[in-house]
Design a protein around this motif. Sequence first.
Motif, PDB file in Angstrom:
ATOM      1  N   GLY A 135      39.078  57.218  33.095  1.00  0.00           N
ATOM      2  CA  GLY A 135      39.863  57.067  34.303  1.00  0.00           C
ATOM      3  C   GLY A 135      39.271  56.049  35.258  1.00  0.00           C
ATOM      4  N   ASN A 136      37.955  56.044  35.380  1.00  0.00           N
ATOM      5  CA  ASN A 136      37.270  55.105  36.252  1.00  0.00           C
ATOM      6  C   ASN A 136      37.469  53.671  35.768  1.00  0.00           C
ATOM      7  OD1 ASN A 136      35.278  54.753  38.487  1.00  0.00           O
ATOM      8  ND2 ASN A 136      34.033  53.893  36.845  1.00  0.00           N
ATOM      9  N   ARG A 137      37.323  53.478  34.460  1.00  0.00           N
ATOM     10  CA  ARG A 137      37.488  52.135  33.889  1.00  0.00           C
ATOM     11  C   ARG A 137      38.909  51.622  34.110  1.00  0.00           C
ATOM     12  NH1 ARG A 137      36.204  53.298  28.925  1.00  0.00           N
ATOM     13  NH2 ARG A 137      33.972  53.125  29.354  1.00  0.00           N
ATOM     14  N   PHE A 138      39.883  52.509  33.907  1.00  0.00           N
ATOM     15  CA  PHE A 138      41.285  52.111  34.084  1.00  0.00           C
ATOM     16  C   PHE A 138      41.577  51.771  35.545  1.00  0.00           C
ATOM     17  CE2 PHE A 138      45.659  53.443  35.196  1.00  0.00           C
ATOM     18  CZ  PHE A 138      46.354  52.478  34.482  1.00  0.00           C
ATOM     19  N   ALA A 139      41.100  52.595  36.462  1.00  0.00           N
ATOM     20  CA  ALA A 139      41.361  52.355  37.886  1.00  0.00           C
ATOM     21  C   ALA A 139      40.738  51.044  38.342  1.00  0.00           C
ATOM     22  CB  ALA A 139      40.829  53.519  38.714  1.00  0.00           C
ATOM     23  N   CYS A 140      39.514  50.770  37.904  1.00  0.00           N
ATOM     24  CA  CYS A 140      38.855  49.513  38.288  1.00  0.00           C
ATOM     25  C   CYS A 140      39.601  48.311  37.717  1.00  0.00           C
ATOM     26  CB  CYS A 140      37.400  49.513  37.819  1.00  0.00           C
ATOM     27  SG  CYS A 140      36.326  50.635  38.747  1.00  0.00           S
ATOM     28  N   TRP A 141      40.062  48.436  36.475  1.00  0.00           N
ATOM     29  CA  TRP A 141      40.849  47.354  35.859  1.00  0.00           C
ATOM     30  C   TRP A 141      42.133  47.112  36.639  1.00  0.00           C
ATOM     31  CZ3 TRP A 141      45.779  47.698  33.690  1.00  0.00           C
ATOM     32  CH2 TRP A 141      46.221  46.553  33.020  1.00  0.00           C
ATOM     33  N   LEU A 142      42.801  48.188  37.032  1.00  0.00           N
ATOM     34  CA  LEU A 142      44.060  48.068  37.755  1.00  0.00           C
ATOM     35  C   LEU A 142      43.849  47.416  39.119  1.00  0.00           C
ATOM     36  CD1 LEU A 142      47.016  48.786  37.299  1.00  0.00           C
ATOM     37  CD2 LEU A 142      46.573  51.035  38.318  1.00  0.00           C
ATOM     38  N   VAL A 143      42.813  47.823  39.824  1.00  0.00           N
ATOM     39  CA  VAL A 143      42.508  47.213  41.119  1.00  0.00           C
ATOM     40  C   VAL A 143      42.193  45.728  40.951  1.00  0.00           C
ATOM     41  CG1 VAL A 143      40.850  47.192  43.032  1.00  0.00           C
ATOM     42  CG2 VAL A 143      41.760  49.365  42.202  1.00  0.00           C
ATOM     43  N   SER A 144      41.464  45.401  39.888  1.00  0.00           N
ATOM     44  CA  SER A 144      41.129  44.000  39.631  1.00  0.00           C
ATOM     45  C   SER A 144      42.387  43.169  39.383  1.00  0.00           C
ATOM     46  CB  SER A 144      40.195  43.904  38.421  1.00  0.00           C
ATOM     47  OG  SER A 144      39.945  42.553  38.090  1.00  0.00           O
ATOM     48  N   ARG A 145      43.307  43.709  38.596  1.00  0.00           N
ATOM     49  CA  ARG A 145      44.530  42.977  38.290  1.00  0.00           C
ATOM     50  C   ARG A 145      45.416  42.799  39.520  1.00  0.00           C
ATOM     51  NH1 ARG A 145      46.140  42.293  32.951  1.00  0.00           N
ATOM     52  NH2 ARG A 145      47.803  41.078  33.958  1.00  0.00           N
ATOM     53  N   LEU A 146      45.452  43.812  40.362  1.00  0.00           N
ATOM     54  CA  LEU A 146      46.379  43.792  41.497  1.00  0.00           C
ATOM     55  C   LEU A 146      45.813  43.080  42.718  1.00  0.00           C
ATOM     56  CD1 LEU A 146      47.730  47.438  41.225  1.00  0.00           C
ATOM     57  CD2 LEU A 146      48.966  45.335  40.680  1.00  0.00           C
ATOM     58  N   TRP A 147      44.487  43.163  42.911  1.00  0.00           N
ATOM     59  CA  TRP A 147      43.906  42.597  44.129  1.00  0.00           C
ATOM     60  C   TRP A 147      42.836  41.531  43.858  1.00  0.00           C
ATOM     61  CZ3 TRP A 147      45.475  47.770  44.153  1.00  0.00           C
ATOM     62  CH2 TRP A 147      46.461  48.067  45.104  1.00  0.00           C
ATOM     63  N   GLY A 148      42.568  41.248  42.595  1.00  0.00           N
ATOM     64  CA  GLY A 148      41.691  40.138  42.262  1.00  0.00           C
ATOM     65  C   GLY A 148      40.236  40.321  42.609  1.00  0.00           C
ATOM     66  N   VAL A 149      39.775  41.568  42.672  1.00  0.00           N
ATOM     67  CA  VAL A 149      38.370  41.826  42.968  1.00  0.00           C
ATOM     68  C   VAL A 149      37.788  42.675  41.853  1.00  0.00           C
ATOM     69  CG1 VAL A 149      38.927  43.854  44.368  1.00  0.00           C
ATOM     70  CG2 VAL A 149      36.736  42.708  44.686  1.00  0.00           C
TER      71      VAL A 149
END
Length: 238
Positions: A135-149
């Motif tokens: 879950g942590n890996r997925f959430a971090c990936w999603l934040v990276s894709r959506l906000w570029g960080v």
Amino acid sequence: MGEIASRVHVVIPARNEEEALPDVLAALVGAAASVMVVDNGSVDATAEVARAHGAIVVPEPRAGYGAACLAGLAALRDRPSDHVVVFFDADGSDDPGLLEQLVDPILRGEADFVLASRTVVPAEPGALAPAQRVGNRFACWLVSRLWGVKYTDLAPCRALSLGALASLRMADRDFGWTVEMQIRAARRGLRVAEIASRYRRRRAGRSKISGTVWGSIRAGTTIVRVIGRELLPGRTSL
């Protein structure tokens, strides 16, 4: 207490953590200007143990991780904006020895927000449940894709200047607190740094989140909900 320690405050959300708190507080009380344990509706002796070990007890009977963090921040509302607040879990899974590494980049003016990532180096066996890792890996990936960080973790152990934290206008009162903060930090353009933390197994008791199937599902659902909420019109600026 040195000049640096006089500008640092620790907030520890706690719910039924009477067994684990003594070791955590022994390492932190005296190392910061104040150490606050937010008693989040405990039915054990959490508050009494915290006081006995030198912490300030802040009551927050409404359950919720974010609610407890917000209550701790409310107790710091009169502190200067250049003071630093550090969040530690009450169960001993965060290493209190990281305090200096967390606050130094902020006090030196090199960062606004420092995370103690649990994934940069291997955690102790059993410290992170498989559902947490995925879950942590997925959430971090999603934040990276959506906000570029790029974040490597939604780590609960973190430090920010009070001024930077106030600019984020934190609102989530549940498990979405960590991801809400990281998304808003990205949108505000805060200078973010990560340090490595060898995450430890909790020292006593059972996790209220990863220790149960329902807790893991609820936390994951809340995190995804917060990510979706932060995409809504009106949330793009703070």
